[in-house]
Design a protein around this motif. Structure first.
Motif, PDB file in Angstrom:
ATOM      1  N   UNK A 150      34.371 -53.826 -37.364  1.00  0.00           N
ATOM      2  CA  UNK A 150      35.474 -53.073 -36.792  1.00  0.00           C
ATOM      3  C   UNK A 150      35.276 -52.921 -35.285  1.00  0.00           C
ATOM      4  N   UNK A 151      36.387 -52.869 -34.561  1.00  0.00           N
ATOM      5  CA  UNK A 151      36.348 -52.664 -33.119  1.00  0.00           C
ATOM      6  C   UNK A 151      35.612 -51.362 -32.793  1.00  0.00           C
ATOM      7  N   UNK A 152      34.809 -51.395 -31.741  1.00  0.00           N
ATOM      8  CA  UNK A 152      34.079 -50.215 -31.291  1.00  0.00           C
ATOM      9  C   UNK A 152      34.653 -49.747 -29.953  1.00  0.00           C
ATOM     10  N   UNK A 153      35.247 -48.572 -29.954  1.00  0.00           N
ATOM     11  CA  UNK A 153      35.821 -48.032 -28.727  1.00  0.00           C
ATOM     12  C   UNK A 153      34.731 -47.779 -27.698  1.00  0.00           C
ATOM     13  N   UNK A 154      34.989 -48.168 -26.447  1.00  0.00           N
ATOM     14  CA  UNK A 154      34.033 -47.992 -25.366  1.00  0.00           C
ATOM     15  C   UNK A 154      34.214 -46.643 -24.663  1.00  0.00           C
ATOM     16  N   UNK A 155      35.449 -46.235 -24.501  1.00  0.00           N
ATOM     17  CA  UNK A 155      35.750 -44.938 -23.904  1.00  0.00           C
ATOM     18  C   UNK A 155      36.359 -44.059 -25.000  1.00  0.00           C
ATOM     19  N   UNK A 156      35.732 -42.952 -25.284  1.00  0.00           N
ATOM     20  CA  UNK A 156      36.157 -42.098 -26.388  1.00  0.00           C
ATOM     21  C   UNK A 156      37.170 -41.069 -25.882  1.00  0.00           C
ATOM     22  N   UNK A 157      38.286 -40.981 -26.577  1.00  0.00           N
ATOM     23  CA  UNK A 157      39.315 -40.005 -26.213  1.00  0.00           C
ATOM     24  C   UNK A 157      39.022 -38.660 -26.870  1.00  0.00           C
ATOM     25  N   UNK A 158      39.629 -37.643 -26.319  1.00  0.00           N
ATOM     26  CA  UNK A 158      39.616 -36.333 -26.967  1.00  0.00           C
ATOM     27  C   UNK A 158      41.062 -35.948 -27.281  1.00  0.00           C
ATOM     28  N   UNK A 159      41.242 -35.205 -28.343  1.00  0.00           N
ATOM     29  CA  UNK A 159      42.575 -34.768 -28.749  1.00  0.00           C
ATOM     30  C   UNK A 159      42.868 -33.394 -28.185  1.00  0.00           C
ATOM     31  N   UNK A 160      44.027 -33.257 -27.574  1.00  0.00           N
ATOM     32  CA  UNK A 160      44.493 -31.961 -27.105  1.00  0.00           C
ATOM     33  C   UNK A 160      45.877 -31.713 -27.695  1.00  0.00           C
ATOM     34  N   UNK A 161      46.159 -30.460 -27.985  1.00  0.00           N
ATOM     35  CA  UNK A 161      47.461 -30.088 -28.540  1.00  0.00           C
ATOM     36  C   UNK A 161      48.150 -29.142 -27.561  1.00  0.00           C
ATOM     37  N   UNK A 162      49.327 -29.559 -27.106  1.00  0.00           N
ATOM     38  CA  UNK A 162      50.048 -28.852 -26.050  1.00  0.00           C
ATOM     39  C   UNK A 162      51.362 -28.321 -26.623  1.00  0.00           C
ATOM     40  N   UNK A 163      51.649 -27.040 -26.452  1.00  0.00           N
ATOM     41  CA  UNK A 163      52.932 -26.512 -26.936  1.00  0.00           C
ATOM     42  C   UNK A 163      54.087 -27.006 -26.060  1.00  0.00           C
ATOM     43  N   UNK A 164      54.943 -27.798 -26.656  1.00  0.00           N
ATOM     44  CA  UNK A 164      56.085 -28.361 -25.928  1.00  0.00           C
ATOM     45  C   UNK A 164      57.342 -28.189 -26.772  1.00  0.00           C
ATOM     46  N   UNK A 165      58.264 -27.370 -26.308  1.00  0.00           N
ATOM     47  CA  UNK A 165      59.579 -27.209 -26.936  1.00  0.00           C
ATOM     48  C   UNK A 165      59.461 -26.928 -28.435  1.00  0.00           C
ATOM     49  N   UNK A 166      58.571 -26.026 -28.788  1.00  0.00           N
ATOM     50  CA  UNK A 166      58.438 -25.621 -30.172  1.00  0.00           C
ATOM     51  C   UNK A 166      57.563 -26.514 -31.029  1.00  0.00           C
ATOM     52  N   UNK A 167      56.988 -27.565 -30.429  1.00  0.00           N
ATOM     53  CA  UNK A 167      56.107 -28.473 -31.164  1.00  0.00           C
ATOM     54  C   UNK A 167      54.709 -28.421 -30.576  1.00  0.00           C
ATOM     55  N   UNK A 168      53.707 -28.643 -31.418  1.00  0.00           N
ATOM     56  CA  UNK A 168      52.344 -28.811 -30.943  1.00  0.00           C
ATOM     57  C   UNK A 168      52.135 -30.312 -30.696  1.00  0.00           C
ATOM     58  N   UNK A 169      52.310 -30.704 -29.448  1.00  0.00           N
ATOM     59  CA  UNK A 169      52.257 -32.122 -29.091  1.00  0.00           C
ATOM     60  C   UNK A 169      50.810 -32.596 -29.034  1.00  0.00           C
ATOM     61  N   UNK A 170      50.527 -33.680 -29.752  1.00  0.00           N
ATOM     62  CA  UNK A 170      49.192 -34.257 -29.715  1.00  0.00           C
ATOM     63  C   UNK A 170      49.098 -35.243 -28.557  1.00  0.00           C
ATOM     64  N   UNK A 171      48.060 -35.074 -27.744  1.00  0.00           N
ATOM     65  CA  UNK A 171      47.851 -35.931 -26.583  1.00  0.00           C
ATOM     66  C   UNK A 171      46.408 -36.430 -26.596  1.00  0.00           C
ATOM     67  N   UNK A 172      46.246 -37.745 -26.490  1.00  0.00           N
ATOM     68  CA  UNK A 172      44.908 -38.322 -26.321  1.00  0.00           C
ATOM     69  C   UNK A 172      44.580 -38.365 -24.837  1.00  0.00           C
ATOM     70  N   UNK A 173      43.379 -37.909 -24.492  1.00  0.00           N
ATOM     71  CA  UNK A 173      42.974 -37.839 -23.099  1.00  0.00           C
ATOM     72  C   UNK A 173      41.643 -38.553 -22.931  1.00  0.00           C
ATOM     73  N   UNK A 174      41.593 -39.425 -21.940  1.00  0.00           N
ATOM     74  CA  UNK A 174      40.362 -40.123 -21.564  1.00  0.00           C
ATOM     75  C   UNK A 174      40.012 -39.713 -20.130  1.00  0.00           C
ATOM     76  N   UNK A 175      38.742 -39.425 -19.879  1.00  0.00           N
ATOM     77  CA  UNK A 175      38.314 -39.100 -18.534  1.00  0.00           C
ATOM     78  C   UNK A 175      38.592 -37.655 -18.163  1.00  0.00           C
ATOM     79  N   UNK A 176      38.277 -37.334 -16.920  1.00  0.00           N
ATOM     80  CA  UNK A 176      38.408 -35.971 -16.411  1.00  0.00           C
ATOM     81  C   UNK A 176      39.280 -35.958 -15.165  1.00  0.00           C
ATOM     82  N   UNK A 177      40.028 -34.858 -14.982  1.00  0.00           N
ATOM     83  CA  UNK A 177      40.837 -34.763 -13.758  1.00  0.00           C
ATOM     84  C   UNK A 177      39.960 -34.624 -12.525  1.00  0.00           C
TER      85      UNK A 177
END
Length: 300
Positions: A1-28
Motif C-alpha cells: 500500500x502507498x505510504x504517505x510521506x506528509x501526514x495530515x491532521x483532521x480539523x473540524x470547523x463550524x461552518x453554516x451549521x455543519x462541522x466541516x472536516x478539513x485536512x491540514x498539512x504543515x503549519x502556518x
C-alpha cells in the motif's frame, strides 16, 4: 500500500451549521501563503495526498471535504447547490486566512467552484490553479421545464432508495472500483485511497463517503452569460491544467468541447494553459509529481 510521506491532521470547523472536516498539512507561518486544495465530485480531500507528498517545499496546506463528502455531513440536504460551495469556501477562508490571500487549487467540480469564487472574491486569491474544471455545456431557456421535471423525478427516486450508492464487502473492492474508473491508478494508491474514500460500517460493509444526493440533477440551468461575467473579474493569474486524455470528448460527445472551454478562458485577463501527458481526468492521481511541480512553479 502507498505510504504517505506528509501526514495530515483532521480539523473540524463550524461552518453554516455543519462541522466541516478539513485536512491540514504543515503549519502556518508569516512567510507562507496558505495553499487551499478543493476536491471534485464524488471525491474527498485525502485525494490530494499524492500531490502534497510530491511538493518540494513545506507549504501550509488545507483541503476541505465538501458538504456531504468524506467526514463532512450533508446537513440533511437531498440535493446540493453551487452557491453553497461558494459560501462554504468563503467561511472556510475567513477561518484559516482572515484578511489574507491564499493560493487556490481546485480539481473538476472543485475547479469550477474555485473559478467562480475567484471572480466573486478576487481580493482573496493570490494565484488560481484549475485542474480539469471545465464547467458545463451552455443551456437555453426552453430546457427549463424538462430540467425541473427531471429534478423532481430524481428526488423521488432518491427518497425511494433507488439512487443509493453500492457498498462493498471489503476495502479491496473499493480499490478495484477506483481502478476500474481510472485505469491509470496504481494498486498501491488505490488501496490507500479506498480507506479514505469509503468507510467500514458496523456490519463490516464499506460505504462510499459521498451522499447519493450529489447524483441529483441540478434544477438550475447553466448560464454561460453569467459565467463569463464572473470570469472577467478573475484578476489574479490563472493556471488552467488539462490532461492529455480529452475528458470533455468522453463526457459530452461534441456537446461541449475543449476548444469551447478555451474560448471561455479568453475572458480571463491573465491565463496560462498547461497540459499533463499520460494522464486522465484524475491527473492528480496519475501524475502527482508533475501536477505538484506545476503548482509550485506557478505560485512561487
Amino acid at each position: 500500500m502507498y505510504q504517505a510521506q506528509r501526514i495530515s491532521r483532521s480539523e473540524f470547523v463550524p461552518i453554516r451549521g455543519l462541522q466541516y472536516h478539513v485536512r491540514v498539512w504543515g503549519e502556518p507561518s508569516p512567510d507562507k501563503t496558505p495553499l487551499v486544495l478543493l476536491h471534485g465530485w464524488m471525491d474527498v480531500a485525502a485525494s490530494y495526498q499524492f500531490v502534497v507528498d510530491a511538493l518540494s517545499q513545506n507549504h501550509y496546506v488545507m483541503a476541505p471535504d465538501w458538504r456531504g463528502y468524506g467526514q463532512t455531513p450533508s446537513g440533511g440536504a437531498d440535493n446540493f447547490w453551487f452557491p453553497d460551495y461558494l459560501a462554504d469556501l468563503d467561511f472556510l477562508l475567513d477561518h484559516y486566512a482572515p484578511g489574507a490571500q491564499v493560493n487556490l487549487v481546485g480539481h473538476s467540480m472543485g475547479g469550477n467552484v474555485a473559478m467562480l469564487y475567484a471572480g466573486v472574491r478576487p481580493e482573496r486569491i493570490r494565484r488560481l490553479v484549475n485542474l480539469e474544471g471545465f464547467g458545463m455545456p451552455a443551456t437555453t431557456p426552453d430546457e427549463a421545464p424538462r430540467r425541473f421535471a427531471r429534478w423532481m423525478d430524481e428526488l423521488k427516486k432518491l427518497h425511494r432508495g433507488e439512487m443509493d450508492l453500492k457498498s462493498y464487502d471489503a476495502a479491496a473492492g473499493v480499490a478495484r472500483r477506483l481502478m476500474r474508473t481510472n485505469p491509470r491508478l496504481t494498486s498501491d494508491k488505490a488501496n490507500w485511497l479506498a480507506r479514505h474514500w469509503a468507510q467500514e460500517n458496523a456490519e463490516g460493509r464499506w460505504h462510499i463517503l459521498g451522499d447519493p444526493s450529489h447524483k441529483i440533477t441540478n434544477a438550475q440551468l447553466y448560464r454561460v452569460d453569467e459565467l463569463l461575467e464572473i470570469y472577467r473579474r478573475i484578476s489574479m493569474p490563472l493556471l488552467s491544467v488539462e490532461a492529455s486524455s480529452d475528458s470533455l470528448s468522453l463526457w459530452w460527445k461534441g456537446k461541449f468541447t475543449l476548444a469551447q472551454f478555451h474560448e471561455r478562458l479568453k475572458n480571463v485577463p491573465q491565463v496560462e494553459i498547461a497540459r499533463v501527458e499520460n494522464a486522465g481526468h484524475m491527473l492528480h492521481h496519475d501524475q502527482p509529481e508533475i501536477v505538484a511541480g506545476l503548482i509550485e512553479r506557478f505560485i512561487a
